[in-house]
Write a protein that holds these residues in place. Structure first.
Motif, PDB file in Angstrom:
ATOM      1  N   LYS A 275       4.707  -3.151   6.506  1.00  0.00           N
ATOM      2  CA  LYS A 275       4.453  -1.998   7.323  1.00  0.00           C
ATOM      3  C   LYS A 275       5.009  -0.714   6.967  1.00  0.00           C
ATOM      4  N   GLY A 276       6.197  -0.644   6.311  1.00  0.00           N
ATOM      5  CA  GLY A 276       6.757   0.650   5.638  1.00  0.00           C
ATOM      6  C   GLY A 276       5.985   0.938   4.473  1.00  0.00           C
ATOM      7  N   TYR A 277       5.547  -0.026   3.582  1.00  0.00           N
ATOM      8  CA  TYR A 277       4.484   0.418   2.610  1.00  0.00           C
ATOM      9  C   TYR A 277       3.381   1.109   3.107  1.00  0.00           C
ATOM     10  N   LEU A 278       2.667   0.665   4.172  1.00  0.00           N
ATOM     11  CA  LEU A 278       1.471   1.050   4.710  1.00  0.00           C
ATOM     12  C   LEU A 278       1.694   2.436   5.417  1.00  0.00           C
ATOM     13  N   THR A 279       2.803   2.681   5.899  1.00  0.00           N
ATOM     14  CA  THR A 279       3.114   4.145   6.720  1.00  0.00           C
ATOM     15  C   THR A 279       3.197   5.250   5.402  1.00  0.00           C
ATOM     16  N   MET A 281       1.897   5.002   2.201  1.00  0.00           N
ATOM     17  CA  MET A 281       0.807   5.291   1.784  1.00  0.00           C
ATOM     18  C   MET A 281      -0.266   6.069   2.616  1.00  0.00           C
ATOM     19  N   ASN A 282       0.091   5.853   3.766  1.00  0.00           N
ATOM     20  CA  ASN A 282      -0.875   6.712   4.940  1.00  0.00           C
ATOM     21  C   ASN A 282      -0.410   8.114   4.810  1.00  0.00           C
ATOM     22  N   LYS A 283       0.822   8.366   4.874  1.00  0.00           N
ATOM     23  CA  LYS A 283       1.330   9.637   4.743  1.00  0.00           C
ATOM     24  C   LYS A 283       0.728  10.343   3.472  1.00  0.00           C
ATOM     25  N   LEU A 284       0.757   9.621   2.502  1.00  0.00           N
ATOM     26  CA  LEU A 284       0.269  10.309   1.198  1.00  0.00           C
ATOM     27  C   LEU A 284      -1.154  10.417   1.230  1.00  0.00           C
ATOM     28  N   TRP A 285      -1.986   9.775   1.822  1.00  0.00           N
ATOM     29  CA  TRP A 285      -3.192  10.032   1.984  1.00  0.00           C
ATOM     30  C   TRP A 285      -3.599  11.137   3.036  1.00  0.00           C
ATOM     31  N   ASN A 286      -2.940  11.186   4.007  1.00  0.00           N
ATOM     32  CA  ASN A 286      -3.023  12.365   4.803  1.00  0.00           C
ATOM     33  C   ASN A 286      -2.964  13.515   4.266  1.00  0.00           C
ATOM     34  N   GLU A 287      -1.767  13.500   3.528  1.00  0.00           N
ATOM     35  CA  GLU A 287      -1.687  14.941   2.992  1.00  0.00           C
ATOM     36  C   GLU A 287      -2.146  15.148   1.578  1.00  0.00           C
ATOM     37  N   ASP A 288      -3.234  14.387   1.141  1.00  0.00           N
ATOM     38  CA  ASP A 288      -3.844  14.425  -0.089  1.00  0.00           C
ATOM     39  C   ASP A 288      -3.108  14.231  -1.329  1.00  0.00           C
ATOM     40  N   GLN A 495      -9.091  -5.498   3.601  1.00  0.00           N
ATOM     41  CA  GLN A 495      -9.735  -4.441   4.221  1.00  0.00           C
ATOM     42  C   GLN A 495      -9.031  -3.791   5.179  1.00  0.00           C
ATOM     43  N   MET A 496      -7.959  -4.328   6.009  1.00  0.00           N
ATOM     44  CA  MET A 496      -7.120  -3.698   6.759  1.00  0.00           C
ATOM     45  C   MET A 496      -6.083  -2.831   6.156  1.00  0.00           C
ATOM     46  N   GLU A 497      -5.713  -3.328   4.840  1.00  0.00           N
ATOM     47  CA  GLU A 497      -4.954  -2.224   4.018  1.00  0.00           C
ATOM     48  C   GLU A 497      -5.774  -0.917   4.006  1.00  0.00           C
ATOM     49  N   ALA A 498      -6.728  -1.132   3.516  1.00  0.00           N
ATOM     50  CA  ALA A 498      -7.597   0.124   3.174  1.00  0.00           C
ATOM     51  C   ALA A 498      -7.609   0.988   4.555  1.00  0.00           C
ATOM     52  N   LYS A 499      -8.028   0.169   5.745  1.00  0.00           N
ATOM     53  CA  LYS A 499      -8.068   1.015   6.863  1.00  0.00           C
ATOM     54  C   LYS A 499      -6.703   1.676   7.341  1.00  0.00           C
ATOM     55  N   PHE A 500      -5.730   0.859   7.082  1.00  0.00           N
ATOM     56  CA  PHE A 500      -4.279   1.343   7.645  1.00  0.00           C
ATOM     57  C   PHE A 500      -3.810   2.742   6.796  1.00  0.00           C
ATOM     58  N   VAL A 501      -4.037   2.730   5.521  1.00  0.00           N
ATOM     59  CA  VAL A 501      -3.753   3.776   4.284  1.00  0.00           C
ATOM     60  C   VAL A 501      -4.589   4.923   4.762  1.00  0.00           C
ATOM     61  N   THR A 502      -5.936   4.572   4.802  1.00  0.00           N
ATOM     62  CA  THR A 502      -6.841   5.985   5.262  1.00  0.00           C
ATOM     63  C   THR A 502      -7.122   6.328   6.473  1.00  0.00           C
ATOM     64  N   GLY A 503      -6.294   5.524   7.551  1.00  0.00           N
ATOM     65  CA  GLY A 503      -6.369   6.171   9.068  1.00  0.00           C
ATOM     66  C   GLY A 503      -7.397   5.506   9.809  1.00  0.00           C
ATOM     67  N   GLU A 505      -7.571   2.792  10.797  1.00  0.00           N
ATOM     68  CA  GLU A 505      -6.908   2.025  11.883  1.00  0.00           C
ATOM     69  C   GLU A 505      -5.505   2.670  12.112  1.00  0.00           C
ATOM     70  N   ALA A 506      -5.112   2.680  13.340  1.00  0.00           N
ATOM     71  CA  ALA A 506      -3.714   3.489  13.553  1.00  0.00           C
ATOM     72  C   ALA A 506      -2.546   2.413  13.305  1.00  0.00           C
ATOM     73  N   LEU A 507      -1.700   2.762  12.591  1.00  0.00           N
ATOM     74  CA  LEU A 507      -0.309   2.007  12.416  1.00  0.00           C
ATOM     75  C   LEU A 507       0.163   1.569  13.648  1.00  0.00           C
ATOM     76  N   SER A 508      -0.114   2.376  14.848  1.00  0.00           N
ATOM     77  CA  SER A 508       0.429   1.674  16.063  1.00  0.00           C
ATOM     78  C   SER A 508      -0.080   0.367  16.356  1.00  0.00           C
ATOM     79  N   ASN A 509      -1.128  -0.072  15.851  1.00  0.00           N
ATOM     80  CA  ASN A 509      -1.783  -1.316  15.882  1.00  0.00           C
ATOM     81  C   ASN A 509      -1.299  -2.358  15.191  1.00  0.00           C
ATOM     82  N   TRP A 510      -0.203  -2.197  14.282  1.00  0.00           N
ATOM     83  CA  TRP A 510       0.620  -3.264  13.435  1.00  0.00           C
ATOM     84  C   TRP A 510       0.733  -4.448  14.089  1.00  0.00           C
ATOM     85  N   ASP A 511       1.346  -4.430  15.430  1.00  0.00           N
ATOM     86  CA  ASP A 511       1.592  -5.900  15.967  1.00  0.00           C
ATOM     87  C   ASP A 511       0.341  -6.425  16.132  1.00  0.00           C
ATOM     88  N   LYS A 512      -0.691  -6.035  16.742  1.00  0.00           N
ATOM     89  CA  LYS A 512      -2.124  -6.416  16.828  1.00  0.00           C
ATOM     90  C   LYS A 512      -2.614  -7.144  15.550  1.00  0.00           C
TER      91      LYS A 512
END
Length: 541
Positions: A275-279, A281-288, A495-503, A505-512
């Protein structure tokens, strides 16, 4: 050279969990090797096979071989194979298949029963070894190793973990390994753009925060100096080239199954570190800061950006393969960075086996003892030298033979690189063959770059490195269950890795997400591998 080494790197890379070694073998039962030897030698005894010295057989014999062929040269014309025929009195007829169709043709050969005498560089998976070994298509090798393979036997006696890692759950060895006890990398490492670091006046980052700062500055400060905002701080191809390296920043030794120092097995996509890794990578994606073409581009497209001096950090076998030019020490090897996870970073080290399925002898072989001796030559210094460097006085010569010190000779053919020419001499280019990598084989031949790289590895990677998981086997029942689970689970996780990284899928759905992974069998994969790993640890040495 680049194309060949890229192919070698891909062969040495980790494959998907469901297609390679997922779990452990049980210990060999007392007498298993002796019994196998009796079975093989009793049924197919061949007179005149020497246990030492050459030729291996007094009267010439002809055997058939099926190998993975890179298409670099006609194997009938390769000098190394011609020299082996003269040395051993064993001639081979080659029934090779090109590397891009080899798996399909290998499956057809097993299905038809029209087997060659030996498989070479065949990448026989643990599942194939167990299936075709227990069916009798591949013969047990442990008795032959004991009696006809002194070089390999010595290595296995000195490294019992390797013997365990090539022994199937029924106690038999059905295929020989490629052994590399000097290797550090399992996948290609990561490299900074040295010009960018210099332009930004930065040292190599040591933490995830410092890494973020570097990538951010690459994005906004125009380190390539062309006046355009065309820099790509971090580029990748579907994250496959960087995933294992990056997961180490969050304390994980592997990208799928790995064990910690206490012997507990983990499935990385369920770990909190993931989850830390995905978080991150998502930050890097969001800031291009992570290339937005990561999930759509090809490797060649990624490399084109590197050669255009646009990329700040990239994974490749050598930095020059992306950034251009000859291999050099201008672009620093990435130091794994520390995150908020205690004990991070860690590094997934090469396990010492590049493959445990490189050479096998089939039931059709009338000379298994001679075949084993032929293969065993490659586990000693002379054979390893011949197959990896080619014949003496072609590309190299001895500077001090007693000390095994060599030096390069000019490439005989103008306009051809040394590695390309080597592919005309030996089959061991671009495939994983039987044999061993020994330091003496390249003594005197290593370039300044290679020696610099050794130092980088020792300083940055080795102190925090551990092999993620041994090369192990599942029983047939375990393999069937694991394969059924992973056929869907691997797709879902990717598939979920790509969705979490690109946003998407929200990381708030990690537990799900984690609950779904468990529902699909994530916990069961851990259980299967934990049981197998425990068996492996208890196996007799």
């Amino acid at each position: 050279m680049k194309k060949l080494l890229k192919s070698s790197a891909l062969v040495l890379s980790l494959t998907l969990l469901g297609s390679t070694s997922l779990a452990g073998c049980s210990s060999s039962k007392d007498g298993a090797g002796t019994e196998a030897s009796k079975t093989v030698e009793g049924a197919k005894k061949v007179e005149g096979v020497k246990k030492e010295g050459f030729p291996i057989v007094e009267q010439p014999i002809t055997l058939t071989m099926m190998a993975q062929d890179k298409g670099l040269s006609d194997w009938n014309q390769m000098q190394v194979l011609k020299d082996m025929e003269k040395l051993t009195n064993i001639k081979f007829q080659y029934k090779n298949a090109r590397d891009d169709s080899f798996v399909t043709k290998k499956n057809l050969v097993f299905a038809s029963g029209d087997l060659p005498d030996v498989f070479y560089g065949a990448d026989l998976t643990p599942a194939e070894q167990v299936t075709y070994g227990t069916q009798g298509a591949l013969i047990p090798l442990e008795g032959l190793i004991e009696s006809y393979a002194p070089n390999l036997k010595k290595v296995l006696d000195e490294h019992p973990d390797i013997r365990k890692s090539i022994t199937a759950p029924d106690g038999h060895i059905y295929a020989l390994p490629n052994i590399d006890l000097t290797a550090v990398w399992w996948q290609g490492p990561m490299w900074y753009n040295g010009k960018f670091l210099k332009a930004l006046g930065m040292e190599v980052p040591k933490t995830t925060d410092e890494l973020y700062t570097y990538l951010k500055r690459v994005k906004v400060e125009d380190p390539n100096g062309n006046g355009k905002k065309d820099e790509v701080p971090l580029s990748s191809v579907k994250l496959k080239d960087l995933r294992q390296y990056f997961l180490g920043f969050w304390g994980m030794y592997g990208s799928d199954i790995y064990s910690d120092k206490e012997g507990k097995v983990h499935y990385a996509p369920m770990e909190e570190g993931y989850k830390g890794y995905l978080t991150f990578m998502n930050k890097l994606w969001n800031e291009d800061l992570l290339d937005h073409e990561t999930f759509s581009q090809t490797n060649d497209q990624k490399k084109a950006k590197g050669k255009n001096n646009q990329i700040g950090l990239v994974a490749d076998w050598f930095a020059a393969f992306t950034y251009g030019g000859d291999p050099n020490n201008d672009n620093p090897l990435m130091t794994p960075v520390k995150s908020e996870v205690p004990g991070s970073p860690v590094y997934a080290k090469h396990p010492g086996l590049s493959s445990n399925g490189t050479f096998a002898i089939t039931k059709n072989n009338k000379s298994p003892e001679a075949s084993m001796r032929w293969a065993d030559y490659q586990y000693g210094y002379e054979g390893a030298t011949l197959f990896s460097q080619g014949p003496e006085n072609v590309l190299w010569k001895y500077k001090d033979k007693a000390a095994h010190e060599k030096e390069w000779l000019p490439v005989p053919k103008e306009g051809v690189t040394r590695d390309d020419y080597k592919g005309l001499l030996t089959p061991n280019v671009g495939i994983v063959p039987p044999g061993i990598n020994l330091p003496d084989v390249t003594k005197g031949l290593r370039s300044d770059f290679e020696m610099w790289l050794d130092k980088q590895n020792q300083e940055k990677l080795v102190p925090i490195a551990k092999a993620p998981f041994p090369n192990l086997y599942l029983t047939k029942e375990e393999q069937a269950e694991a394969s059924a689970i992973l056929s869907d689970l691997n797709k879902y996780v990717e598939q979920m890795e790509a969705k979490f990284v690109t946003g998407q899928e929200a990381l708030s759905n990690w537990d799900k997400y984690k609950a779904q992974v468990k529902k699909m069998g994530g916990d069961r994969i851990v259980e299967l591998n934990q049981a197998a790993y425990d068996r492996w640890n208890k196996a007799s040495k």
